[in-house]
Design an enzyme around this catalytic site. Structure first.
Site, PDB file in Angstrom:
ATOM      1  CG  PHE A 139      -8.788   9.415  30.794  1.00  0.00           C
ATOM      2  CD1 PHE A 139      -9.035   8.691  31.949  1.00  0.00           C
ATOM      3  CD2 PHE A 139      -7.634  10.174  30.729  1.00  0.00           C
ATOM      4  CE1 PHE A 139      -8.156   8.732  33.025  1.00  0.00           C
ATOM      5  CE2 PHE A 139      -6.746  10.217  31.789  1.00  0.00           C
ATOM      6  CZ  PHE A 139      -7.006   9.492  32.942  1.00  0.00           C
ATOM      7  N   GLY A 185     -14.909   9.920  24.363  1.00  0.00           N
ATOM      8  CA  GLY A 185     -16.165   9.195  24.266  1.00  0.00           C
ATOM      9  C   GLY A 185     -16.646   8.952  22.850  1.00  0.00           C
ATOM     10  CB  VAL A 232     -12.791   4.684  29.066  1.00  0.00           C
ATOM     11  CG1 VAL A 232     -11.501   4.008  29.472  1.00  0.00           C
ATOM     12  CG2 VAL A 232     -12.703   6.188  29.273  1.00  0.00           C
ATOM     13  CB  CYS A 233     -11.795   6.446  23.674  1.00  0.00           C
ATOM     14  SG  CYS A 233     -13.251   7.481  23.403  1.00  0.00           S
ATOM     15  CE1 TYR A 234      -5.768   9.966  23.958  1.00  0.00           C
ATOM     16  CE2 TYR A 234      -6.773   8.721  22.170  1.00  0.00           C
ATOM     17  CZ  TYR A 234      -5.657   9.060  22.915  1.00  0.00           C
ATOM     18  OH  TYR A 234      -4.452   8.491  22.628  1.00  0.00           O
TER      19      TYR A 234
END
EC number: 2.8.1.1
Length: 110
Positions: A94, A69, A65-67
């Site tokens: 996220f 996607g 998971v990142c900011y």
């Protein structure tokens, strides 16, 4: 055929973490991870990669998971290239996780 990762929704990611023992890796900057992150997520960076390798088992699916996607896709593909068989990227990152009010943790839980 080259191995690839799969994109999944935040809800599916959380279900895999809860019910299938998937390993959740948050690749956002440390300051943002410490503000809040998906509950149970490991903070994966270049510096923590060796620890990640020690913690994740061969049978576990890995969810990145990142900011938003986007960045998670390249990390997910890297993990596939390193031999991980089941790798997912969270669509919407996220930001989408928070919009769905999925569980989050503040601070460091590693």
């Amino acid at each position: 055929m080259a191995a690839i990762f799969t994109e999944i929704s935040p809800t599916t990611a959380w279900q895999l973490v809860k019910h299938e023992n998937a390993f959740l890796a948050d690749i956002r900057a440390l300051a943002h991870y410490l503000d809040d992150h998906p509950s149970g997520a490991f903070h994966l960076t270049n510096d923590s990669y060796a620890e990640f390798l020690d913690l994740v088992s061969d049978e576990q699916a890995v969810i990145v998971v990142c900011y938003h996607g986007i960045s998670s896709r390249s990390v997910a593909q890297f993990l596939v290239e390193q031999g991980f068989e089941t790798v997912y990227s969270v669509t919407g990152g996220f930001e989408a996780w928070q919009k769905l009010a999925l569980p989050v943790t503040k601070g460091c839980d590693q």
